[in-house]
Scaffold this active site. Structure first.
Site, PDB file in Angstrom:
ATOM      1  N   LYS A  44       0.901  -1.140  -0.078  1.00  6.88           N
ATOM      2  CA  LYS A  44       0.058  -0.044  -0.077  1.00  6.88           C
ATOM      3  C   LYS A  44       0.810   1.338   0.016  1.00  6.88           C
ATOM      4  CE  LYS A  44      -3.389   2.987   0.768  1.00  6.88           C
ATOM      5  NZ  LYS A  44      -4.103   3.445  -0.484  1.00  6.88           N
ATOM      6  N   CYS A 133      -2.617   9.869  -6.252  1.00  2.00           N
ATOM      7  CA  CYS A 133      -3.673   9.580  -5.331  1.00  2.00           C
ATOM      8  C   CYS A 133      -4.476  10.560  -5.384  1.00  2.00           C
ATOM      9  CB  CYS A 133      -3.075   9.469  -3.870  1.00  2.00           C
ATOM     10  SG  CYS A 133      -4.632   8.999  -2.596  1.00  2.00           S
TER      11      CYS A 133
HETATM   12  C1  LIG Z   1      -2.483   6.292  -2.483  1.00  2.00           C
HETATM   13  C2  LIG Z   1      -3.598   6.627  -2.420  1.00  2.00           C
HETATM   14  C3  LIG Z   1      -4.852   5.888  -3.359  1.00  2.00           C
HETATM   15  C4  LIG Z   1      -5.964   5.738  -2.802  1.00  2.00           C
HETATM   16  C5  LIG Z   1      -6.596   6.130  -1.721  1.00  2.00           C
HETATM   17  O1  LIG Z   1      -5.735   5.785  -0.704  1.00  2.00           O
HETATM   18  O2  LIG Z   1      -7.550   6.769  -1.341  1.00  2.00           O
HETATM   19  N1  LIG Z   1      -7.005   5.346  -3.727  1.00  2.00           N
HETATM   20  C6  LIG Z   1      -6.682   5.114  -5.135  1.00  2.00           C
HETATM   21  O3  LIG Z   1      -7.762   4.838  -5.874  1.00  2.00           O
HETATM   22  N2  LIG Z   1      -5.479   5.523  -5.522  1.00  2.00           N
HETATM   23  C7  LIG Z   1      -4.584   5.782  -4.764  1.00  2.00           C
HETATM   24  O4  LIG Z   1      -3.606   6.024  -5.058  1.00  2.00           O
END
Ligand SMILES: C=Cc1c(C(=O)O)[nH]c(=O)[nH]c1=O
Length: 315
Positions: A44, A133
């Site tokens: 993550k 993000c």
């Molecule tokens: C790193 C946060 C990301 C997130 C998030 O943690 O909200 N959601 C996404 O679809 N892509 C992202 O790159």
């Protein structure tokens, strides 16, 4: 049939892995990926400090299995957790799976600190810097600010000092493909781009309750799943056509079966990530999708992905 691939100098026994963010925040989740039939795994996206993320509900599948919406808000354990995981990772694991680490600092200073820490640790893991993000309130995506993205790379490239990749948002304008690719072609260490991150700031509404599906940001969140496939394929192919030889594209977006993996490879992908379908189906998705891909390749007479990578035909 040979499904192996090499990215940033590391060999993946097969070209499938998870999309960063799905099933990869905690060690137990990462271990599930190690034990799955994926060819690799990515953590993550990490920030300097750990984060709880946005209020729930912050993820929802869309009606009719057409995709998903999320506004997780970058919940993660903080980069030292993933640095420690990388230090203890069994790089010679039986499955021979390499480890990818995603970093998404909330500022260039944060990214600098995290990249320095990984450089100093000198581990075999591969860094993917996430410039895309869409869900941190008040933080516009670096991926949509070409000047900021180039400036960030001017700082981070020499610090990382080895092959790494970039997670990109979807672009929708040919001029943006041109501008972004021109930037990446300036940095020899940028050896792959991962296209695409979720399609930012969609709004999913439930008909019966007349209410947004997720709580954060008035229901605005990143879209994933089958509905983003054509946009994902376009971004994969646009960068495949524009990046200098030796640079690769990892495809992400819309993969629900072997069919979409095949299309991503046809568009130019050297590896393919699965997000929404992994979230909905679990880690068994890797075995199922791999089997479907092999069946499809066999039916078409292909023995290796090199035979058709990037060979999408035009009229
Ligand atoms: C790193 C946060 C990301 C997130 C998030 O943690 O909200 N959601 C996404 O679809 N892509 C992202 O790159």
């Amino acid at each position: 049939v040979d499904l192996s691939t090499t990215i940033a100098g590391v060999k993946l026994p097969n070209l499938l892995l998870n999309a960063s963010g799905v099933n990869c925040r905690f060690e137990n989740e990462l271990q599930q990926l190690v034990e799955s039939k994926s060819g690799s795994l990515i953590t993550k996206s990490a920030t300097l400090n750990s984060r709880e993320g946005n209020p729930e509900p912050r993820y929802a599948p869309l009606a009719g299995s057409i995709g998903s919406i999320n506004s997780m808000g970058l919940p993660n354990q903080g980069y030292e957790y993933y640095l420690n995981y990388a230090k203890n990772f069994d790089y010679n694991n039986t499955a021979g799976k390499p480890l990818f680490i995603s970093l998404a600092g909330l500022s260039l200073a944060e990214n600098k600190t995290m990249c320095e820490a990984f450089r100093d640790a000198n581990l075999p893991c591969v860094l993917e810097v996430n410039f895309s993000c869409p869900n941190v309130p008040g933080k516009p995506q670096v991926g949509y600010d070409m000047e900021a993205m180039e400036q960030a790379l001017q700082v981070l490239d020499p610090i990382i000092g080895r092959p790494f990749g970039i997670k990109l948002p979807p672009y929708f304008d040919i001029a943006h493909f041109d501008q972004a690719a021109a930037i990446f072609n300036k940095f020899d260490n940028v050896v792959f781009v991962t296209c695409i991150n979720s399609v930012g700031n969609g709004l999913a509404i439930d008909l019966d309750s007349e209410t947004a599906l997720i709580k954060p940001k008035d229901g605005f969140g990143g879209l994933g799943g089958l509905l983003v496939l054509p946009t994902a394929l376009a971004n994969v192919n646009a960068f495949y056509r524009r990046l200098k030889p030796g640079k690769q594209v990892i495809g992400c977006g819309g993969v629900t079966s072997g069919k979409e993996v095949f299309l991503h490879i046809l568009a130019g992908a050297s590896a393919v990530e699965i997000g929404t379908q992994l979230m909905e189906e679990g880690t068994g998705v890797f075995e199922r999708v791999q089997k479907e891909l092999v069946e499809l390749m066999t039916a078409k007479g292909y023995k290796s992905v090199e035979e058709f990578r990037g060979k999408v035909k035009t009229l």
